[in-house]
Design a protein around this motif. Structure first.
Motif, PDB file in Angstrom:
ATOM      1  N   VAL A  12     -12.306  20.203  61.074  1.00 30.60           N
ATOM      2  CA  VAL A  12     -12.330  19.964  59.626  1.00 30.60           C
ATOM      3  C   VAL A  12     -11.711  18.627  59.240  1.00 30.60           C
ATOM      4  CG1 VAL A  12     -12.346  22.412  59.068  1.00 30.60           C
ATOM      5  CG2 VAL A  12     -10.161  21.229  59.231  1.00 30.60           C
ATOM      6  N   GLY A  13     -11.013  17.980  60.182  1.00 31.01           N
ATOM      7  CA  GLY A  13     -10.340  16.727  59.845  1.00 31.01           C
ATOM      8  C   GLY A  13     -10.828  15.547  60.656  1.00 31.01           C
ATOM      9  N   THR A  14     -12.006  15.661  61.243  1.00 25.48           N
ATOM     10  CA  THR A  14     -12.525  14.587  62.093  1.00 25.48           C
ATOM     11  C   THR A  14     -12.560  13.257  61.342  1.00 25.48           C
ATOM     12  OG1 THR A  14     -13.876  16.180  63.281  1.00 25.48           O
ATOM     13  CG2 THR A  14     -14.478  13.873  63.525  1.00 25.48           C
ATOM     14  N   GLY A  15     -11.943  12.254  61.932  1.00 24.12           N
ATOM     15  CA  GLY A  15     -11.926  10.917  61.342  1.00 24.12           C
ATOM     16  C   GLY A  15     -10.845  10.708  60.296  1.00 24.12           C
ATOM     17  N   LEU A  16     -10.143  11.757  59.928  1.00 25.96           N
ATOM     18  CA  LEU A  16      -9.080  11.641  58.921  1.00 25.96           C
ATOM     19  C   LEU A  16      -7.736  11.496  59.610  1.00 25.96           C
ATOM     20  CD1 LEU A  16     -10.184  14.496  56.483  1.00 25.96           C
ATOM     21  CD2 LEU A  16     -10.748  12.053  56.357  1.00 25.96           C
ATOM     22  N   VAL A  17      -6.812  10.784  58.976  1.00 30.67           N
ATOM     23  CA  VAL A  17      -5.470  10.607  59.523  1.00 30.67           C
ATOM     24  C   VAL A  17      -4.442  10.791  58.412  1.00 30.67           C
ATOM     25  CG1 VAL A  17      -6.200   9.063  61.386  1.00 30.67           C
ATOM     26  CG2 VAL A  17      -5.539   8.100  59.186  1.00 30.67           C
ATOM     27  N   GLY A  18      -3.210  10.983  58.832  1.00 26.02           N
ATOM     28  CA  GLY A  18      -2.092  11.055  57.891  1.00 26.02           C
ATOM     29  C   GLY A  18      -2.237  12.157  56.853  1.00 26.02           C
ATOM     30  N   GLU A  19      -1.843  11.842  55.634  1.00 32.18           N
ATOM     31  CA  GLU A  19      -1.863  12.821  54.536  1.00 32.18           C
ATOM     32  C   GLU A  19      -3.263  13.327  54.225  1.00 32.18           C
ATOM     33  OE1 GLU A  19       0.584  14.477  52.950  1.00 32.18           O
ATOM     34  OE2 GLU A  19       1.888  13.506  54.435  1.00 32.18           O
ATOM     35  N   GLU A  20      -4.261  12.461  54.369  1.00 31.10           N
ATOM     36  CA  GLU A  20      -5.644  12.874  54.108  1.00 31.10           C
ATOM     37  C   GLU A  20      -6.061  13.978  55.089  1.00 31.10           C
ATOM     38  OE1 GLU A  20      -9.879  10.711  53.081  1.00 31.10           O
ATOM     39  OE2 GLU A  20      -8.526   9.707  54.479  1.00 31.10           O
ATOM     40  N   ARG A  21      -5.668  13.848  56.340  1.00 27.83           N
ATOM     41  CA  ARG A  21      -5.973  14.874  57.348  1.00 27.83           C
ATOM     42  C   ARG A  21      -5.219  16.163  57.042  1.00 27.83           C
ATOM     43  NH1 ARG A  21      -8.112  14.888  62.473  1.00 27.83           N
ATOM     44  NH2 ARG A  21      -7.372  16.525  63.850  1.00 27.83           N
ATOM     45  N   LEU A  22      -3.927  16.044  56.740  1.00 25.51           N
ATOM     46  CA  LEU A  22      -3.127  17.227  56.416  1.00 25.51           C
ATOM     47  C   LEU A  22      -3.706  17.971  55.217  1.00 25.51           C
ATOM     48  CD1 LEU A  22       0.497  15.906  56.981  1.00 25.51           C
ATOM     49  CD2 LEU A  22      -0.795  17.506  58.422  1.00 25.51           C
ATOM     50  N   THR A  23      -4.166  17.240  54.221  1.00 25.41           N
ATOM     51  CA  THR A  23      -4.765  17.860  53.036  1.00 25.41           C
ATOM     52  C   THR A  23      -6.013  18.648  53.414  1.00 25.41           C
ATOM     53  OG1 THR A  23      -3.872  16.161  51.583  1.00 25.41           O
ATOM     54  CG2 THR A  23      -5.783  17.391  50.763  1.00 25.41           C
ATOM     55  N   ALA A  24      -6.858  18.094  54.281  1.00 26.25           N
ATOM     56  CA  ALA A  24      -8.075  18.787  54.728  1.00 26.25           C
ATOM     57  C   ALA A  24      -7.726  20.037  55.531  1.00 26.25           C
ATOM     58  CB  ALA A  24      -8.950  17.845  55.553  1.00 26.25           C
ATOM     59  N   LEU A  25      -6.742  19.938  56.419  1.00 26.39           N
ATOM     60  CA  LEU A  25      -6.323  21.092  57.214  1.00 26.39           C
ATOM     61  C   LEU A  25      -5.771  22.200  56.328  1.00 26.39           C
ATOM     62  CD1 LEU A  25      -4.492  19.342  60.212  1.00 26.39           C
ATOM     63  CD2 LEU A  25      -6.852  20.165  60.135  1.00 26.39           C
ATOM     64  N   GLU A  26      -4.922  21.826  55.372  1.00 26.46           N
ATOM     65  CA  GLU A  26      -4.319  22.824  54.479  1.00 26.46           C
ATOM     66  C   GLU A  26      -5.362  23.479  53.580  1.00 26.46           C
ATOM     67  OE1 GLU A  26      -1.440  24.068  54.788  1.00 26.46           O
ATOM     68  OE2 GLU A  26      -0.321  22.551  55.909  1.00 26.46           O
ATOM     69  N   ALA A  27      -6.348  22.717  53.130  1.00 24.85           N
ATOM     70  CA  ALA A  27      -7.403  23.279  52.285  1.00 24.85           C
ATOM     71  C   ALA A  27      -8.224  24.306  53.061  1.00 24.85           C
ATOM     72  CB  ALA A  27      -8.307  22.171  51.743  1.00 24.85           C
ATOM     73  N   GLU A  28      -8.554  23.991  54.314  1.00 23.82           N
ATOM     74  CA  GLU A  28      -9.324  24.947  55.125  1.00 23.82           C
ATOM     75  C   GLU A  28      -8.474  26.170  55.458  1.00 23.82           C
ATOM     76  OE1 GLU A  28     -12.821  26.312  57.181  1.00 23.82           O
ATOM     77  OE2 GLU A  28     -12.362  25.087  55.423  1.00 23.82           O
ATOM     78  N   CYS A  29      -7.213  25.982  55.733  1.00 21.44           N
ATOM     79  CA  CYS A  29      -6.295  27.093  55.976  1.00 21.44           C
ATOM     80  C   CYS A  29      -6.268  28.021  54.765  1.00 21.44           C
ATOM     81  CB  CYS A  29      -4.901  26.565  56.284  1.00 21.44           C
ATOM     82  SG  CYS A  29      -3.646  27.833  56.513  1.00 21.44           S
ATOM     83  N   ALA A  30      -6.168  27.459  53.581  1.00 22.77           N
ATOM     84  CA  ALA A  30      -6.137  28.250  52.347  1.00 22.77           C
ATOM     85  C   ALA A  30      -7.443  29.026  52.156  1.00 22.77           C
ATOM     86  CB  ALA A  30      -5.874  27.343  51.151  1.00 22.77           C
ATOM     87  N   ARG A  31      -8.567  28.478  52.599  1.00 23.33           N
ATOM     88  CA  ARG A  31      -9.847  29.187  52.498  1.00 23.33           C
ATOM     89  C   ARG A  31      -9.917  30.344  53.489  1.00 23.33           C
ATOM     90  NH1 ARG A  31     -15.146  29.482  54.543  1.00 23.33           N
ATOM     91  NH2 ARG A  31     -14.723  28.186  56.364  1.00 23.33           N
ATOM     92  N   LEU A  32      -9.326  30.179  54.672  1.00 26.81           N
ATOM     93  CA  LEU A  32      -9.465  31.171  55.736  1.00 26.81           C
ATOM     94  C   LEU A  32      -8.488  32.335  55.627  1.00 26.81           C
ATOM     95  CD1 LEU A  32     -10.116  28.837  58.788  1.00 26.81           C
ATOM     96  CD2 LEU A  32     -11.765  29.928  57.254  1.00 26.81           C
ATOM     97  N   ILE A  33      -7.328  32.125  55.037  1.00 22.94           N
ATOM     98  CA  ILE A  33      -6.337  33.201  54.940  1.00 22.94           C
ATOM     99  C   ILE A  33      -6.891  34.418  54.180  1.00 22.94           C
ATOM    100  CG2 ILE A  33      -4.110  33.817  53.896  1.00 22.94           C
ATOM    101  CD1 ILE A  33      -3.056  31.154  55.059  1.00 22.94           C
ATOM    102  N   PRO A  34      -7.576  34.260  53.051  1.00 20.98           N
ATOM    103  CA  PRO A  34      -8.132  35.446  52.387  1.00 20.98           C
ATOM    104  C   PRO A  34      -9.218  36.157  53.215  1.00 20.98           C
ATOM    105  CG  PRO A  34      -8.053  33.598  50.865  1.00 20.98           C
ATOM    106  CD  PRO A  34      -7.722  33.067  52.227  1.00 20.98           C
ATOM    107  N   LEU A  35      -9.783  35.473  54.212  1.00 20.47           N
ATOM    108  CA  LEU A  35     -10.780  36.095  55.088  1.00 20.47           C
ATOM    109  C   LEU A  35     -10.127  36.908  56.205  1.00 20.47           C
ATOM    110  CD1 LEU A  35     -13.214  33.064  55.520  1.00 20.47           C
ATOM    111  CD2 LEU A  35     -13.433  34.998  53.939  1.00 20.47           C
ATOM    112  N   GLY A  36      -8.810  36.802  56.327  1.00 29.33           N
ATOM    113  CA  GLY A  36      -8.087  37.554  57.350  1.00 29.33           C
ATOM    114  C   GLY A  36      -7.416  36.704  58.410  1.00 29.33           C
ATOM    115  N   ALA A  37      -7.534  35.386  58.314  1.00 35.16           N
ATOM    116  CA  ALA A  37      -6.876  34.496  59.280  1.00 35.16           C
ATOM    117  C   ALA A  37      -5.374  34.481  59.024  1.00 35.16           C
ATOM    118  CB  ALA A  37      -7.439  33.078  59.165  1.00 35.16           C
ATOM    119  N   THR A  38      -4.627  34.135  60.061  1.00 39.95           N
ATOM    120  CA  THR A  38      -3.177  34.004  59.969  1.00 39.95           C
ATOM    121  C   THR A  38      -2.789  32.590  60.377  1.00 39.95           C
ATOM    122  OG1 THR A  38      -2.908  36.327  60.592  1.00 39.95           O
ATOM    123  CG2 THR A  38      -0.979  34.906  60.836  1.00 39.95           C
ATOM    124  N   ARG A  39      -1.946  31.984  59.570  1.00 45.40           N
ATOM    125  CA  ARG A  39      -1.413  30.650  59.898  1.00 45.40           C
ATOM    126  C   ARG A  39      -0.309  30.844  60.924  1.00 45.40           C
ATOM    127  NH1 ARG A  39      -0.415  25.889  56.301  1.00 45.40           N
ATOM    128  NH2 ARG A  39       1.146  24.657  57.398  1.00 45.40           N
TER     129      ARG A  39
END
Length: 134
Positions: free
Chosen positions: A80-107
Motif C-alpha cells: 500500500v505504500g510502494t514508492g512512498l517515504v517518510g510521513e506520506e508512507r506512514l499515512t498510507a499504512l495507517e489509513a489501510e490499517c484503519a480500513r482493515l481493523i473493522p474487517l477483523g484484522a489486528t494491528r
C-alpha cells in the motif's frame, strides 16, 4: 524443462470461508464458483479467492484440525505504500490499517524506517496469520 507460470498461496485455517472473505476484502479478490465435482459435504472445508483481473495469485484456504501455534514462516506483504517515504508512507499504512481493523484484522507492530528498510506495519488476519502492510 518449463518454468512455473502460476502458483497459489495456501492457508491452513479453522474457518476457510471467514478467512477467504477477509482476504477478498483486503485485496479486492472474489470467491469463484465451486469447482465442478465439488461434493456438497465438502462445502465449508475449503474456499478460494482469486484476483478478478487474473494478475495476482489464487489464494486457497483449507480447514485443518490444529490451531496456529507459532509465527508464520511465510506471509503476505500488502503493498500500500510502494514508492512512498517518510510521513506520506506512514499515512498510507495507517489509513489501510484503519480500513482493515473493522474487517477483523489486528494491528501488531509498526516498524519504522531504518537505514535499510522503509516503514511497514505488521498485522494479523482474522485467524492470527501475520501479514505486512508495506
Amino acid at each position: 524443462m518449463g518454468s512455473v507460470k502460476q502458483f497459489q498461496v495456501t492457508f491452513d485455517c479453522a474457518q476457510p470461508e471467514r478467512v477467504a472473505q477477509f482476504w477478498c476484502e483486503v485485496l479486492g479478490y472474489v470467491v469463484p464458483p465451486p469447482a465442478e465435482g465439488f461434493a456438497p459435504e465438502q462445502q465449508g472445508s475449503a474456499f478460494a479467492c482469486v484476483d478478478p483481473s487474473g494478475v495476482g495469485p489464487r489464494l486457497f484456504f483449507q480447514r485443518v484440525p490444529e490451531g496456529k501455534i507459532v509465527k508464520n514462516r511465510v506471509h503476505l506483504d500488502v503493498r500500500v505504500g510502494t514508492g512512498l517515504v517518510g510521513e506520506e508512507r506512514l499515512t498510507a499504512l495507517e489509513a489501510e490499517c484503519a480500513r482493515l481493523i473493522p474487517l477483523g484484522a489486528t494491528r501488531v507492530q509498526l516498524l519504522l524506517a531504518d537505514e535499510d528498510n522503509e516503514s511497514c506495519l505488521v498485522m494479523q488476519d482474522v485467524e492470527g496469520n501475520e501479514f505486512c502492510l508495506d
